[in-house]
Motif scaffolding. Sequence first.
Motif, mmCIF file in Angstrom:
data_model
loop_
_atom_site.group_PDB
_atom_site.id
_atom_site.type_symbol
_atom_site.label_atom_id
_atom_site.label_comp_id
_atom_site.label_asym_id
_atom_site.label_seq_id
_atom_site.Cartn_x
_atom_site.Cartn_y
_atom_site.Cartn_z
ATOM 1 N N LEU A 141 5.372 41.965 43.308
ATOM 2 C CA LEU A 141 4.152 41.193 43.590
ATOM 3 C C LEU A 141 4.487 39.709 43.713
ATOM 4 O O LEU A 141 3.871 38.985 44.505
ATOM 5 C CB LEU A 141 3.104 41.406 42.488
ATOM 6 C CG LEU A 141 2.483 42.802 42.425
ATOM 7 C CD1 LEU A 141 1.521 42.918 41.247
ATOM 8 C CD2 LEU A 141 1.749 43.139 43.727
ATOM 9 N N ALA A 142 5.468 39.259 42.959
ATOM 10 C CA ALA A 142 5.837 37.844 42.992
ATOM 11 C C ALA A 142 6.630 37.490 44.248
ATOM 12 O O ALA A 142 6.467 36.408 44.805
ATOM 13 C CB ALA A 142 6.636 37.482 41.746
ATOM 14 N N ILE A 143 7.507 38.405 44.696
ATOM 15 C CA ILE A 143 8.434 38.049 45.788
ATOM 16 C C ILE A 143 7.966 38.536 47.155
ATOM 17 O O ILE A 143 8.066 37.810 48.135
ATOM 18 C CB ILE A 143 9.852 38.613 45.487
ATOM 19 C CG1 ILE A 143 10.439 37.877 44.268
ATOM 20 C CG2 ILE A 143 10.762 38.446 46.707
ATOM 21 C CD1 ILE A 143 11.842 38.341 43.883
ATOM 22 N N SER A 144 7.446 39.764 47.224
ATOM 23 C CA SER A 144 7.153 40.351 48.538
ATOM 24 C C SER A 144 5.884 39.765 49.154
ATOM 25 O O SER A 144 4.961 39.360 48.441
ATOM 26 C CB SER A 144 6.983 41.865 48.404
ATOM 27 O OG SER A 144 6.680 42.413 49.669
ATOM 28 N N HIS A 158 2.780 45.497 48.145
ATOM 29 C CA HIS A 158 1.837 45.072 47.101
ATOM 30 C C HIS A 158 0.967 46.232 46.621
ATOM 31 O O HIS A 158 0.777 46.413 45.423
ATOM 32 C CB HIS A 158 0.948 43.918 47.607
ATOM 33 C CG HIS A 158 1.603 42.579 47.473
ATOM 34 N ND1 HIS A 158 1.023 41.519 46.813
ATOM 35 C CD2 HIS A 158 2.807 42.134 47.908
ATOM 36 C CE1 HIS A 158 1.844 40.467 46.855
ATOM 37 N NE2 HIS A 158 2.925 40.817 47.523
ATOM 38 N N GLU A 159 0.434 47.012 47.578
ATOM 39 C CA GLU A 159 -0.388 48.181 47.232
ATOM 40 C C GLU A 159 0.394 49.137 46.340
ATOM 41 O O GLU A 159 -0.095 49.624 45.326
ATOM 42 C CB GLU A 159 -0.794 48.948 48.502
ATOM 43 C CG GLU A 159 -1.935 48.329 49.296
ATOM 44 C CD GLU A 159 -3.263 48.455 48.574
ATOM 45 O OE1 GLU A 159 -3.417 49.404 47.784
ATOM 46 O OE2 GLU A 159 -4.121 47.577 48.804
ATOM 47 N N PHE A 160 1.624 49.413 46.780
ATOM 48 C CA PHE A 160 2.477 50.337 46.036
ATOM 49 C C PHE A 160 2.741 49.806 44.622
ATOM 50 O O PHE A 160 2.613 50.532 43.637
ATOM 51 C CB PHE A 160 3.796 50.555 46.794
ATOM 52 C CG PHE A 160 4.759 51.460 46.091
ATOM 53 C CD1 PHE A 160 4.689 52.838 46.261
ATOM 54 C CD2 PHE A 160 5.741 50.947 45.253
ATOM 55 C CE1 PHE A 160 5.569 53.682 45.602
ATOM 56 C CE2 PHE A 160 6.630 51.788 44.589
ATOM 57 C CZ PHE A 160 6.547 53.153 44.767
ATOM 58 N N ALA A 161 3.086 48.523 44.549
ATOM 59 C CA ALA A 161 3.408 47.920 43.249
ATOM 60 C C ALA A 161 2.193 47.964 42.320
ATOM 61 O O ALA A 161 2.318 48.268 41.135
ATOM 62 C CB ALA A 161 3.890 46.484 43.443
ATOM 63 N N ARG A 162 1.018 47.697 42.888
ATOM 64 C CA ARG A 162 -0.192 47.749 42.047
ATOM 65 C C ARG A 162 -0.452 49.169 41.539
ATOM 66 O O ARG A 162 -0.904 49.355 40.404
ATOM 67 C CB ARG A 162 -1.402 47.215 42.812
ATOM 68 C CG ARG A 162 -1.486 45.682 42.785
ATOM 69 C CD ARG A 162 -2.867 45.196 43.170
ATOM 70 N NE ARG A 162 -3.156 45.492 44.562
ATOM 71 C CZ ARG A 162 -2.916 44.646 45.572
ATOM 72 N NH1 ARG A 162 -2.418 43.456 45.326
ATOM 73 N NH2 ARG A 162 -3.201 44.986 46.800
ATOM 74 N N GLU A 166 19.488 41.113 40.226
ATOM 75 C CA GLU A 166 19.947 41.303 41.606
ATOM 76 C C GLU A 166 18.783 41.160 42.595
ATOM 77 O O GLU A 166 18.879 40.426 43.579
ATOM 78 C CB GLU A 166 20.587 42.692 41.726
ATOM 79 C CG GLU A 166 21.179 42.980 43.094
ATOM 80 C CD GLU A 166 21.333 44.483 43.350
ATOM 81 O OE1 GLU A 166 21.704 45.217 42.405
ATOM 82 O OE2 GLU A 166 21.055 44.902 44.485
ATOM 83 N N MET A 167 17.681 41.852 42.301
ATOM 84 C CA MET A 167 16.546 41.824 43.251
ATOM 85 C C MET A 167 15.894 40.445 43.313
ATOM 86 O O MET A 167 15.348 40.070 44.348
ATOM 87 C CB MET A 167 15.516 42.900 42.873
ATOM 88 C CG MET A 167 16.004 44.311 43.172
ATOM 89 S SD MET A 167 14.670 45.559 43.168
ATOM 90 C CE MET A 167 14.326 45.735 41.443
ATOM 91 N N SER A 168 15.968 39.702 42.228
ATOM 92 C CA SER A 168 15.357 38.369 42.199
ATOM 93 C C SER A 168 15.980 37.419 43.217
ATOM 94 O O SER A 168 15.365 36.426 43.597
ATOM 95 C CB SER A 168 15.505 37.734 40.814
ATOM 96 O OG SER A 168 14.962 38.574 39.844
ATOM 97 N N GLN A 169 17.229 37.735 43.612
ATOM 98 C CA GLN A 169 17.919 36.863 44.576
ATOM 99 C C GLN A 169 17.463 37.137 46.004
ATOM 100 O O GLN A 169 17.723 36.335 46.886
ATOM 101 C CB GLN A 169 19.448 37.095 44.527
ATOM 102 C CG GLN A 169 20.058 37.128 43.128
ATOM 103 C CD GLN A 169 19.838 35.827 42.389
ATOM 104 O OE1 GLN A 169 20.023 34.745 42.950
ATOM 105 N NE2 GLN A 169 19.399 35.919 41.131
ATOM 106 N N LEU A 170 16.834 38.279 46.234
ATOM 107 C CA LEU A 170 16.493 38.690 47.601
ATOM 108 C C LEU A 170 15.128 38.163 48.018
ATOM 109 O O LEU A 170 14.255 37.916 47.185
ATOM 110 C CB LEU A 170 16.520 40.213 47.718
ATOM 111 C CG LEU A 170 17.840 40.898 47.349
ATOM 112 C CD1 LEU A 170 17.673 42.414 47.324
ATOM 113 C CD2 LEU A 170 18.943 40.493 48.321
ATOM 114 N N ARG A 171 14.957 38.009 49.349
ATOM 115 C CA ARG A 171 13.674 37.564 49.885
ATOM 116 C C ARG A 171 13.313 38.390 51.124
ATOM 117 O O ARG A 171 14.191 38.987 51.752
ATOM 118 C CB ARG A 171 13.733 36.080 50.296
ATOM 119 C CG ARG A 171 13.855 35.109 49.126
ATOM 120 C CD ARG A 171 12.603 35.117 48.247
ATOM 121 N NE ARG A 171 12.698 34.241 47.091
ATOM 122 C CZ ARG A 171 13.200 34.600 45.907
ATOM 123 N NH1 ARG A 171 13.662 35.824 45.724
ATOM 124 N NH2 ARG A 171 13.231 33.739 44.903
ATOM 125 N N GLY A 172 12.044 38.391 51.468
ATOM 126 C CA GLY A 172 11.571 38.994 52.725
ATOM 127 C C GLY A 172 11.897 40.474 52.830
ATOM 128 O O GLY A 172 11.823 41.213 51.839
#
Lengths: 115, 177
Positions: free
Chosen positions: B53-56, B62-66, B109-115
Motif C-alpha cells: 500500500l505504501a509503495i505500489s 492495492h485491492e489485493f493488499a487490502r 529487499e522489496m522496499s528497494q523496488l519501485r513501480g
Amino acid sequence: MSRRSFMKKTAAAIAAAAFPALPFAIAQPRTHRVEISGFKFTPDRLDVSVGDTVTWINRDIAPHTATAAEGGWDTGELVKGAQASITVTADMETSYFCAFHPMMKARLSITASDQ
Amino acid sequence: MKQKLLLAASMLALALQATPSAAQSPAELNDLQIAHVAYVADNIDIRYAHLALAISSNPAIHEFARTMIRDHTAVNEQALALLKKLNAQPQDNFLSKQLTVNSEKLIDEMSQLRGAAFDKRYAENELAYHKAVNDLVGNAFIPNIENAEVKSLFEAGLKIFKAHEHHAEMMVKSVSK
Ligand SMILES: [Cu+2]
C-alpha cells in the motif's frame, strides 16, 4: 341469510368489481437466501422475480461482499455472520461477484414477473 | 461439581501444554506452537500488504493488499479468541522465528523496488508465500493438531489462504503482462 354471510358475499362482490381484469392473484414477493460459505455463493445461480428480496449471509471468517459486476448495486462488507438484502428491480445487473475475492462469481436470473 | 469442572479445566490445560521440547521439524510442534506460527505467518502477510500500500500505485495491487489485511486480521481475531477461550498462550518456536527472519530480509529487499518491479516482486512473493504456508498448514499442521477447535480453525484458515493463493496467481498474471 345471516348478517355475517351477507357481509362476506358483499366483500367478495366488491373485490371482484374492483379488480375485474386480473385473471389470477398477484404473486407475493418472495425472499431468497444466498449463503456465502467456503468462498462460494450458494446457490450461485438464483431465479428471482421483480419485487423479490435477495438476502446474502456470510458464514466465512473472511469478510465478503455481493457486488454487481459493473458496480450498480452492492451489499457492502459482510463480516462473519452478517447479512444484507437487495430488492430485485427489472433493470438491475444480474452478474455479481465478491469485491474482495474477485474469483467468487454468481448470478441472478430475473424471470418475467407473473403480474 | 466445581471440582469436576476444575479437573476438566486442568486436564485441558495439560493437553494444550507444551511438552517443553525444542522441536526442529514442523510436524513436531505442539498445538500452541502451531498457533503461534500461524499468528506470525498472518502478521507477516499483513506487513507485506502494508508495504504494498505504501509503495505500489497499481489499484489492483492495492485491492489485493487490502484483502490480505482484512482476511488475515479476521483469522487472527478468531485465533486469539479461541486461545483466550482455551486459556492458552501461543508459544514462540524455531519455525516462527525462522519465518520472521526470512520476512525481514524480504521486506528489506522489496522496499528497494519501485513501480512495476515492485508490483511483480510483491505478487510473486504473495503466490510463493501462500503456497508455502498452505503446504505447511495442510501437510504438517492439520494432521498433527490435537485440539478439535484449533483444527477446525486451521481448516477454515486453509480455505481462505487457498483462495488467496488463487487470487495471487491472477495478480502475477496481470502484473506480468
Ligand atoms: Cu469474498
